[in-house]
Design a protein around this motif. Structure first.
Motif, PDB file in Angstrom:
ATOM      1  N   UNK A  22       0.629  -0.987   0.051  1.00 55.25           N
ATOM      2  CA  UNK A  22       0.037  -0.267   0.154  1.00 55.25           C
ATOM      3  C   UNK A  22       1.334   1.221   0.278  1.00 55.25           C
ATOM      4  N   UNK A  23       1.852   0.934   1.110  1.00 51.51           N
ATOM      5  CA  UNK A  23       2.846   2.238   0.932  1.00 51.51           C
ATOM      6  C   UNK A  23       2.758   2.719  -0.617  1.00 51.51           C
ATOM      7  N   UNK A  24       4.509   1.310  -0.621  1.00 54.77           N
ATOM      8  CA  UNK A  24       4.837   1.735  -2.004  1.00 54.77           C
ATOM      9  C   UNK A  24       3.976   2.221  -3.351  1.00 54.77           C
ATOM     10  N   UNK A  25       2.205   1.897  -3.557  1.00 51.15           N
ATOM     11  CA  UNK A  25       1.394   1.975  -4.218  1.00 51.15           C
ATOM     12  C   UNK A  25       1.097   3.420  -4.084  1.00 51.15           C
ATOM     13  N   UNK A  26       1.073   3.989  -3.208  1.00 51.23           N
ATOM     14  CA  UNK A  26       0.808   5.304  -3.154  1.00 51.23           C
ATOM     15  C   UNK A  26       1.613   6.164  -3.208  1.00 51.23           C
ATOM     16  N   UNK A  27       3.239   5.822  -2.871  1.00 51.84           N
ATOM     17  CA  UNK A  27       4.001   6.432  -3.215  1.00 51.84           C
ATOM     18  C   UNK A  27       4.098   6.508  -4.593  1.00 51.84           C
ATOM     19  N   UNK A  28       4.509   5.664  -5.162  1.00 52.42           N
ATOM     20  CA  UNK A  28       4.085   5.635  -6.794  1.00 52.42           C
ATOM     21  C   UNK A  28       3.414   6.989  -7.117  1.00 52.42           C
ATOM     22  N   UNK A  29       1.542   6.516  -7.009  1.00 48.88           N
ATOM     23  CA  UNK A  29       1.160   7.351  -7.398  1.00 48.88           C
ATOM     24  C   UNK A  29       1.353   9.107  -7.272  1.00 48.88           C
ATOM     25  N   UNK A  30       1.951   9.179  -6.093  1.00 50.05           N
ATOM     26  CA  UNK A  30       2.559   9.945  -5.113  1.00 50.05           C
ATOM     27  C   UNK A  30       3.312  10.874  -6.713  1.00 50.05           C
ATOM     28  N   UNK A  31       4.726  10.074  -6.769  1.00 52.50           N
ATOM     29  CA  UNK A  31       5.368  10.732  -7.426  1.00 52.50           C
ATOM     30  C   UNK A  31       5.051  11.001  -9.404  1.00 52.50           C
ATOM     31  N   UNK A  32       4.063  10.399  -9.491  1.00 50.27           N
ATOM     32  CA  UNK A  32       3.622  10.174 -11.140  1.00 50.27           C
ATOM     33  C   UNK A  32       3.017  10.968 -10.750  1.00 50.27           C
ATOM     34  N   UNK A  33       1.989  11.665 -10.419  1.00 49.99           N
ATOM     35  CA  UNK A  33       1.248  13.168 -10.513  1.00 49.99           C
ATOM     36  C   UNK A  33       2.138  14.103  -9.213  1.00 49.99           C
TER      37      UNK A  33
END
Length: 138
Positions: free
Chosen positions: A97-108
């Motif tokens: 969950x943390x990894x996916x949220x971090x990736x979405x944040x970095x993509x944004x």
């Protein structure tokens, strides 16, 4: 966790228990209540309602270290290369969950940067064109 491209700011993506390894000499595992949002991980101890925050702009990556029958051990690495060790039960999947949220944040953030750097010159050129004096028509 299904990708959520349209989360509202501050929306809780995950909440529950995980454990953080203390920085003390004995390095004991301390239970924390974690609250994951689109831009940070908040950690609450049992004795306090004040949260420690790990904001995604200061996180470089999440490393999965080890899987055992009972726990998943993972490390959050900050941009200044500080390592913070965590563990969770295998079924809670905090690391994922943390990894996916971090990736979405970095993509944004990358998209915002692209738009800012790509669209600003276009807007500036359009502004310059509209400000140029027009020659009178014959």
């Amino acid at each position: 966790m299904a990708s959520k491209l349209s989360t509202t700011p501050g929306e809780i993506l995950r909440e529950g228990q995980l454990e953080k390894r203390s920085d003390s000499l004995l390095q004991l595992w301390k239970k924390k209540r974690g609250v994951l949002t689109d831009d940070r991980l908040r950690l609450f101890s049992r004795s306090s309602e004040r949260a420690k925050e790990l904001r995604f702009h200061s996180i470089l990556k999440v490393d999965c270290v080890e899987h055992t029958r009972k726990h998943v051990y993972f490390t959050i690495v900050t941009i200044d290369y500080k390592e913070i060790d965590f563990r969770c039960t295998e079924e809670s999947c905090w690391n994922a969950f943390i990894t996916l949220a971090l990736i979405e944040y970095q993509n944004r953030r990358a998209l915002e940067g692209f738009r800012r750097h790509r669209l600003l010159p276009i807007a500036y050129e359009e502004q310059e064109e509209s400000e140029e004096p027009r020659s009178p028509s014959p």
